[in-house]
Enzyme design. Structure first.
Site, PDB file in Angstrom:
ATOM      1  CG  ASN A 216     -21.695   8.603  18.611  1.00 19.33           C
ATOM      2  OD1 ASN A 216     -21.514   9.822  18.683  1.00 19.33           O
ATOM      3  ND2 ASN A 216     -22.022   7.857  19.662  1.00 19.33           N
ATOM      4  CD1 TRP A 217     -17.896  10.875  13.548  1.00 24.49           C
ATOM      5  CD2 TRP A 217     -17.701  13.051  13.054  1.00 24.49           C
ATOM      6  NE1 TRP A 217     -17.790  10.986  12.184  1.00 24.49           N
ATOM      7  CE2 TRP A 217     -17.672  12.304  11.848  1.00 24.49           C
ATOM      8  CE3 TRP A 217     -17.609  14.445  12.979  1.00 24.49           C
ATOM      9  CZ2 TRP A 217     -17.546  12.921  10.594  1.00 24.49           C
ATOM     10  CZ3 TRP A 217     -17.480  15.055  11.736  1.00 24.49           C
ATOM     11  CH2 TRP A 217     -17.449  14.297  10.565  1.00 24.49           C
ATOM     12  CE  LYS A 218     -18.931   6.928  21.128  1.00 18.57           C
ATOM     13  NZ  LYS A 218     -18.578   5.817  21.991  1.00 18.57           N
TER      14      LYS A 218
ATOM     15  CG  HIS B 258     -24.536   6.741  23.076  1.00 20.02           C
ATOM     16  ND1 HIS B 258     -23.509   6.614  23.974  1.00 20.02           N
ATOM     17  CD2 HIS B 258     -24.125   6.134  21.932  1.00 20.02           C
ATOM     18  CE1 HIS B 258     -22.520   5.959  23.388  1.00 20.02           C
ATOM     19  NE2 HIS B 258     -22.864   5.662  22.152  1.00 20.02           N
TER      20      HIS B 258
ATOM     21  CD  GLU C 220     -20.012   7.035  25.043  1.00 19.04           C
ATOM     22  OE1 GLU C 220     -20.201   8.032  24.329  1.00 19.04           O
ATOM     23  OE2 GLU C 220     -19.413   6.007  24.661  1.00 19.04           O
TER      24      GLU C 220
ATOM     25  CD  GLU D   3     -24.152   1.925  20.418  1.00 14.19           C
ATOM     26  OE1 GLU D   3     -23.259   1.950  19.574  1.00 14.19           O
ATOM     27  OE2 GLU D   3     -24.402   2.878  21.172  1.00 14.19           O
TER      28      GLU D   3
ATOM     29  N   GLY E 118     -16.200   1.115  22.847  1.00 13.11           N
ATOM     30  CA  GLY E 118     -14.895   1.755  23.033  1.00 13.11           C
ATOM     31  C   GLY E 118     -13.873   0.859  23.712  1.00 13.11           C
TER      32      GLY E 118
ATOM     33  CB  SER F 190     -15.435  -2.590  19.625  1.00  9.56           C
ATOM     34  OG  SER F 190     -15.126  -1.910  20.836  1.00  9.56           O
TER      35      SER F 190
ATOM     36  N   GLY G 265     -18.444   4.179  16.616  1.00  6.17           N
ATOM     37  CA  GLY G 265     -17.800   5.275  17.342  1.00  6.17           C
ATOM     38  C   GLY G 265     -16.380   5.469  16.832  1.00  6.17           C
ATOM     39  N   GLY G 266     -15.429   4.859  17.526  1.00  2.00           N
ATOM     40  CA  GLY G 266     -14.002   5.063  17.227  1.00  2.00           C
ATOM     41  C   GLY G 266     -13.662   4.945  15.745  1.00  2.00           C
TER      42      GLY G 266
HETATM   43  P1  PGA Z   1     -17.306   2.379  19.551  1.00  2.89           P
HETATM   44  O1  PGA Z   1     -18.591   3.261  19.963  1.00  2.89           O
HETATM   45  O2  PGA Z   1     -17.496   1.969  18.115  1.00  2.89           O
HETATM   46  O3  PGA Z   1     -16.133   3.272  19.758  1.00  2.89           O
HETATM   47  O4  PGA Z   1     -17.291   1.188  20.467  1.00  2.89           O
HETATM   48  C1  PGA Z   1     -19.878   2.919  19.527  1.00  2.89           C
HETATM   49  C2  PGA Z   1     -20.886   3.906  20.075  1.00  2.89           C
HETATM   50  O5  PGA Z   1     -20.739   4.351  21.215  1.00  2.89           O
HETATM   51  O6  PGA Z   1     -21.851   4.277  19.399  1.00  2.89           O
END
Ligand code: PGA
Length: 260
Positions: A10-12, A103, A105, A175, A181, A221, A242-243
């Site tokens: 997930n590149w956001k 998600h 966010e 999640e 994050g 994470s 994500g990251g």
């Molecule tokens: P993260 O994000 O790996 O940066 O914690 C995961 C996600 O939001 O899908």
């Protein structure tokens, strides 16, 4: 039950067009040449909407790497006066095969309600997309001992009206919001417990066969240093990253941790 692992990157809201293209090339190349290829996992990347066309062209060029193009969001109406939204038909035109819904966010920053998440999830599944429905508790909810209750609520609300005939395209991402994050990860044992509880809810919704076949993936994470232990848990069927998905080497290593 053997479930094909699913790993999503997930590149956001990150990366210029140039960087998104070079990352897509590096991911495809990394997976193609990874030890153990051809892979025994489904891998998807989720760039920002504006990069879907360019990244999709790269993935088509490198189709032997087998990376699925995913979108971070969608709208559930087929067309009309919905300024700023993107329909599933538009996404399909670009070669998108998977979408994220719910998600954290979008739930907690963009304040999407369960009813909207449900409408998107139903539409995506009915239109033949793989749909990754994300659920998870906040830190306060965890400290209240409400993890399973929150996950169950978000699953029941998100999946209301979903026919079990479409459930084979459903992936659930657990999640925990406090782990996204932040560098904090649920312990493998805590994650396993939550995943088993999620699978039990899927059983009550769709029956044991569907629940046993549905991928429940972990996000929050995930990095190369914790992927192995998480991957060994019997109810963890992959990752939403994500990251660490912004680094082709880290992402490929995470895929390698679960794709055997
Ligand atoms: P993260 O994000 O790996 O940066 O914690 C995961 C996600 O939001 O899908």
């Amino acid at each position: 039950m053997d479930r094909m692992p699913f790993i999503g990157g997930n590149w956001k809201m990150n990366l210029s067009r140039g960087h998104a293209c070079s990352l897509a090339r590096a991911v495809a190349e990394g997976l193609r040449t990874a030890p153990g290829s051809p892979r025994t996992a489904e891998v998807a990347i989720f760039p920002a909407f504006v990069h879907l066309d360019a990244v999709g062209a790269i993935l088509r060029d490198q189709s032997d790497a087998g990376v699925l193009l995913g979108a971070q969001d969608c709208y559930y109406e087929p067309d009309g006066a919905f300024t700023g939204e993107v329909s599933l038909a538009m996404l399909r035109d670009l070669g998108v095969g998977a979408v994220l819904t719910g998600h954290s966010e979008r739930r907690h920053v963009l304040l999407e309600p369960d009813s909207l998440i449900n409408a998107k999830t139903r539409a995506a599944l009915m239109d033949g997309f793989t749909c990754v429905l994300c659920v998870g508790e906040t830190l306060a909810q965890r400290e209240d001992g409400a993890t399973d209750a929150i996950n169950e609520h978000q699953l029941r609300a998100g999946l209301e009206g979903v026919s079990h005939a479409h459930a084979d395209r459903l992936v659930i991402a657990y999640e925990p919001v406090w782990a996204i994050g932040t560098g904090k990860t649920a312990s493998a044992a805590d994650a396993q417990r939550a995943h088993a509880a999620i699978r039990a809810v899927l059983g009550t919704l769709f029956g044991e066969t569907v629940a046993g076949a549905t991928r429940v993936i972990y996000g929050g994470s995930v990095k190369p240093s914790n992927a192995d232990e998480l991957a060994r848990q019997p109810d963890i069927d992959g990752f939403l990253v994500g990251g660490a998905s912004l680094d082709a080497g880290d992402f490929t290593e995470i895929v390698g941790a679960i794709a055997h």
